[in-house]
Write a protein that holds these residues in place. Structure first.
Motif, PDB file in Angstrom:
ATOM      1  N   LEU A 180      -3.187  21.043  21.576  1.00  0.00           N
ATOM      2  CA  LEU A 180      -1.737  20.899  21.731  1.00  0.00           C
ATOM      3  C   LEU A 180      -0.978  21.460  20.530  1.00  0.00           C
ATOM      4  O   LEU A 180       0.210  21.772  20.629  1.00  0.00           O
ATOM      5  N   LEU A 181      -1.671  21.575  19.393  1.00  0.00           N
ATOM      6  CA  LEU A 181      -1.026  22.146  18.206  1.00  0.00           C
ATOM      7  C   LEU A 181      -0.699  23.621  18.376  1.00  0.00           C
ATOM      8  O   LEU A 181       0.065  24.183  17.589  1.00  0.00           O
ATOM      9  N   LEU A 182      -1.283  24.247  19.394  1.00  0.00           N
ATOM     10  CA  LEU A 182      -0.963  25.647  19.668  1.00  0.00           C
ATOM     11  C   LEU A 182       0.524  25.829  19.954  1.00  0.00           C
ATOM     12  O   LEU A 182       1.117  26.858  19.589  1.00  0.00           O
ATOM     13  N   ILE A 183       1.135  24.837  20.609  1.00  0.00           N
ATOM     14  CA  ILE A 183       2.542  24.982  21.023  1.00  0.00           C
ATOM     15  C   ILE A 183       3.470  25.093  19.827  1.00  0.00           C
ATOM     16  O   ILE A 183       4.226  26.072  19.707  1.00  0.00           O
ATOM     17  N   PRO A 184       3.464  24.124  18.874  1.00  0.00           N
ATOM     18  CA  PRO A 184       4.361  24.295  17.719  1.00  0.00           C
ATOM     19  C   PRO A 184       3.979  25.485  16.844  1.00  0.00           C
ATOM     20  O   PRO A 184       4.864  26.137  16.267  1.00  0.00           O
ATOM     21  N   ALA A 185       2.679  25.793  16.743  1.00  0.00           N
ATOM     22  CA  ALA A 185       2.268  26.926  15.908  1.00  0.00           C
ATOM     23  C   ALA A 185       2.811  28.241  16.469  1.00  0.00           C
ATOM     24  O   ALA A 185       3.354  29.074  15.727  1.00  0.00           O
ATOM     25  N   LEU A 186       2.690  28.433  17.779  1.00  0.00           N
ATOM     26  CA  LEU A 186       3.195  29.657  18.404  1.00  0.00           C
ATOM     27  C   LEU A 186       4.718  29.720  18.360  1.00  0.00           C
ATOM     28  O   LEU A 186       5.304  30.795  18.194  1.00  0.00           O
ATOM     29  N   PHE A 187       5.368  28.567  18.512  1.00  0.00           N
ATOM     30  CA  PHE A 187       6.832  28.548  18.452  1.00  0.00           C
ATOM     31  C   PHE A 187       7.318  28.972  17.060  1.00  0.00           C
ATOM     32  O   PHE A 187       8.244  29.783  16.937  1.00  0.00           O
ATOM     33  N   LEU A 188       6.708  28.417  16.017  1.00  0.00           N
ATOM     34  CA  LEU A 188       7.116  28.770  14.656  1.00  0.00           C
ATOM     35  C   LEU A 188       6.850  30.245  14.376  1.00  0.00           C
ATOM     36  O   LEU A 188       7.670  30.919  13.741  1.00  0.00           O
ATOM     37  N   GLN A 189       5.720  30.754  14.866  1.00  0.00           N
ATOM     38  CA  GLN A 189       5.438  32.176  14.670  1.00  0.00           C
ATOM     39  C   GLN A 189       6.444  33.042  15.418  1.00  0.00           C
ATOM     40  O   GLN A 189       6.872  34.088  14.912  1.00  0.00           O
ATOM     41  N   PHE A 190       6.845  32.614  16.609  1.00  0.00           N
ATOM     42  CA  PHE A 190       7.835  33.382  17.370  1.00  0.00           C
ATOM     43  C   PHE A 190       9.169  33.444  16.626  1.00  0.00           C
ATOM     44  O   PHE A 190       9.794  34.508  16.540  1.00  0.00           O
ATOM     45  N   VAL A 191       9.606  32.315  16.081  1.00  0.00           N
ATOM     46  CA  VAL A 191      10.864  32.303  15.325  1.00  0.00           C
ATOM     47  C   VAL A 191      10.759  33.225  14.116  1.00  0.00           C
ATOM     48  O   VAL A 191      11.684  33.992  13.810  1.00  0.00           O
ATOM     49  N   PHE A 192       9.634  33.150  13.417  1.00  0.00           N
ATOM     50  CA  PHE A 192       9.411  34.047  12.277  1.00  0.00           C
ATOM     51  C   PHE A 192       9.452  35.508  12.718  1.00  0.00           C
ATOM     52  O   PHE A 192      10.089  36.352  12.080  1.00  0.00           O
ATOM     53  N   ASN A 193       8.773  35.829  13.817  1.00  0.00           N
ATOM     54  CA  ASN A 193       8.733  37.209  14.318  1.00  0.00           C
ATOM     55  C   ASN A 193      10.116  37.724  14.680  1.00  0.00           C
ATOM     56  O   ASN A 193      10.449  38.882  14.401  1.00  0.00           O
ATOM     57  N   VAL A 194      10.923  36.879  15.316  1.00  0.00           N
ATOM     58  CA  VAL A 194      12.273  37.289  15.704  1.00  0.00           C
ATOM     59  C   VAL A 194      13.098  37.629  14.459  1.00  0.00           C
ATOM     60  O   VAL A 194      13.786  38.658  14.407  1.00  0.00           O
ATOM     61  N   GLY A 195      13.033  36.757  13.448  1.00  0.00           N
ATOM     62  CA  GLY A 195      13.782  37.025  12.224  1.00  0.00           C
ATOM     63  C   GLY A 195      13.327  38.292  11.536  1.00  0.00           C
ATOM     64  O   GLY A 195      14.156  39.110  11.081  1.00  0.00           O
ATOM     65  N   LEU A 196      12.009  38.506  11.475  1.00  0.00           N
ATOM     66  CA  LEU A 196      11.484  39.716  10.843  1.00  0.00           C
ATOM     67  C   LEU A 196      11.854  40.955  11.660  1.00  0.00           C
ATOM     68  O   LEU A 196      12.189  42.002  11.097  1.00  0.00           O
ATOM     69  N   ALA A 197      11.823  40.846  12.982  1.00  0.00           N
ATOM     70  CA  ALA A 197      12.206  41.973  13.842  1.00  0.00           C
ATOM     71  C   ALA A 197      13.668  42.338  13.626  1.00  0.00           C
ATOM     72  O   ALA A 197      14.036  43.525  13.645  1.00  0.00           O
ATOM     73  N   MET A 198      14.527  41.351  13.409  1.00  0.00           N
ATOM     74  CA  MET A 198      15.947  41.632  13.156  1.00  0.00           C
ATOM     75  C   MET A 198      16.146  42.335  11.815  1.00  0.00           C
ATOM     76  O   MET A 198      16.985  43.233  11.693  1.00  0.00           O
ATOM     77  N   ILE A 199      15.368  41.928  10.823  1.00  0.00           N
ATOM     78  CA  ILE A 199      15.482  42.577   9.512  1.00  0.00           C
ATOM     79  C   ILE A 199      15.101  44.053   9.611  1.00  0.00           C
ATOM     80  O   ILE A 199      15.839  44.933   9.150  1.00  0.00           O
ATOM     81  N   VAL A 200      13.954  44.332  10.219  1.00  0.00           N
ATOM     82  CA  VAL A 200      13.528  45.734  10.311  1.00  0.00           C
ATOM     83  C   VAL A 200      14.382  46.511  11.310  1.00  0.00           C
ATOM     84  O   VAL A 200      14.510  47.744  11.188  1.00  0.00           O
ATOM     85  N   ALA A 201      15.007  45.827  12.290  1.00  0.00           N
ATOM     86  CA  ALA A 201      15.897  46.518  13.226  1.00  0.00           C
ATOM     87  C   ALA A 201      17.116  47.060  12.493  1.00  0.00           C
ATOM     88  O   ALA A 201      17.536  48.204  12.721  1.00  0.00           O
ATOM     89  N   ARG A 202      17.694  46.246  11.609  1.00  0.00           N
ATOM     90  CA  ARG A 202      18.843  46.739  10.832  1.00  0.00           C
ATOM     91  C   ARG A 202      18.420  47.869   9.903  1.00  0.00           C
ATOM     92  O   ARG A 202      19.127  48.876   9.778  1.00  0.00           O
ATOM     93  N   MET A 203      17.280  47.700   9.246  1.00  0.00           N
ATOM     94  CA  MET A 203      16.806  48.745   8.337  1.00  0.00           C
ATOM     95  C   MET A 203      16.474  50.024   9.104  1.00  0.00           C
ATOM     96  O   MET A 203      16.788  51.132   8.657  1.00  0.00           O
ATOM     97  N   GLY A 204      15.844  49.875  10.281  1.00  0.00           N
ATOM     98  CA  GLY A 204      15.499  51.039  11.083  1.00  0.00           C
ATOM     99  C   GLY A 204      16.700  51.737  11.677  1.00  0.00           C
ATOM    100  O   GLY A 204      16.667  52.944  11.919  1.00  0.00           O
TER     101      GLY A 204
END
Length: 309
Positions: A185-209
């Motif tokens: 069941l720990l997969l759910i919060p772990a994947l959610f936190l990684q998704f939030v991190f990925n979205v933020g990182l994708a936004m950073i590189v989107a502006r830079m790109g």
């Protein structure tokens, strides 16, 4: 004849306008005008994004469906590609270089496959994010919408692809003796936190790109370096046992390694808490908050500049 009379006609001047002398900004404010494409306030921007949540979901699903539309095996490649990568890495790192030292075969193979699948989730989100604006200029220039919908949609697309891959990942784990338990069941919060991190990182590189399109050519080298530094193919503490402790600590606390280890701990029976850095959940939450919120604000601040120039 007076100066105001020419050929029997009397020249009359128009009455002065009530707007005469007003500065452009004051004139616009008086009539409720605003700059086209101006950046809205942060909370208004969030509200606009929420109102387009159905578009974000539909756009990400459509991109996922079309990704392999030209291949005969179609969506099978969503799972086959990371599995083939895992096989190659196992042959090189598992058999030739013995990168799984200290782990049994029943632990190392799920360890490796999990690392490949989970890191690919972040890698694909970043690679899609860096082209989110520069690769969709026609859409950005033709329509008015919050530009953040693009990197969010691409990250959501990668999450959907990972969820398909999780079916295979679960099958691999069970095949090597890791059976379903409450820890899964720990997969759910772990994947959610990684998704939030990925979205933020994708936004950073989107502006830079968006400002530097050549960044998309450099990013594969950055991601490959990050992969080797994150313990995708090996245990960081075991591999760096003869090195200064601070090197292993730095690598273990980097966000890619944190999320991989959390999912490995959740899924693999023989991968215990002793393999995790201290306060790992707080670290995972911290990375998600810093990059999720910080990346969103960083992207929003350049909203009016996307697609121009």
């Amino acid at each position: 004849m007076s100066d105001t009379q020419q050929g029997g006609a009397v020249a009359t001047s128009a009455p002065p306008s009530v707007d005469e002398g007003l500065a452009p900004a004051a004139l616009a404010a008086k009539y409720g005008l605003s700059v086209s494409g101006a950046r809205p306030g942060l909370f208004e921007y969030v509200r606009e994004l929420w109102s387009r949540r159905h578009f974000i979901l539909a756009f990400s699903s459509a991109k996922l469906t079309s990704q392999y539309s030209q291949a005969k095996l179609g969506q099978v490649w969503q799972v086959a590609t990371p599995l083939l990568n895992a096989l190659v890495y196992y042959l090189i790192f598992g058999l030739i270089l013995d990168a799984g030292r200290g782990m049994t075969k029943g632990v190392y193979i799920p360890f490796l496959v999990t690392g490949i699948f989970v890191f690919t989730f972040t890698q694909s989100s970043v690679m899609a994010g860096v082209r989110a604006i520069s690769g969709n200029l026609g859409l950005v220039r033709a329509l008015h919408f919050p530009r953040a919908t693009l990197p969010i949609s691409f990250s959501l697309q990668q999450l959907q692809q990972l969820l398909f891959s999780m079916i295979v990942l679960v099958a691999v784990a069970i095949s090597f003796g890791s059976y379903p338990s409450a820890r899964w069941l720990l997969l759910i919060p772990a994947l959610f936190l990684q998704f939030v991190f990925n979205v933020g990182l994708a936004m950073i590189v989107a502006r830079m790109g968006a400002k530097t399109p050549d960044l998309a050519q450099l990013m594969p080298f950055v991601m490959r370096t990050w992969m080797y530094a994150s313990g995708v193919m090996f245990s960081i503490p075991a591999m760096l046992a003869d090195k200064p402790a601070w090197i292993a600590d730095v690598l273990m606390y980097n966000p890619a390694a944190v999320y991989m280890d959390l999912i490995r701990f959740s899924l693999i029976e023989g991968y215990g808490a002793e393999n995790l850095p201290s306060h790992v959940w707080m670290t995972a939450l911290g990375w998600a908050v810093i990059f999720g919120i910080g990346g969103f604000i960083y992207f929003w601040k350049a909203e009016e500049r996307y697609g121009r120039g």
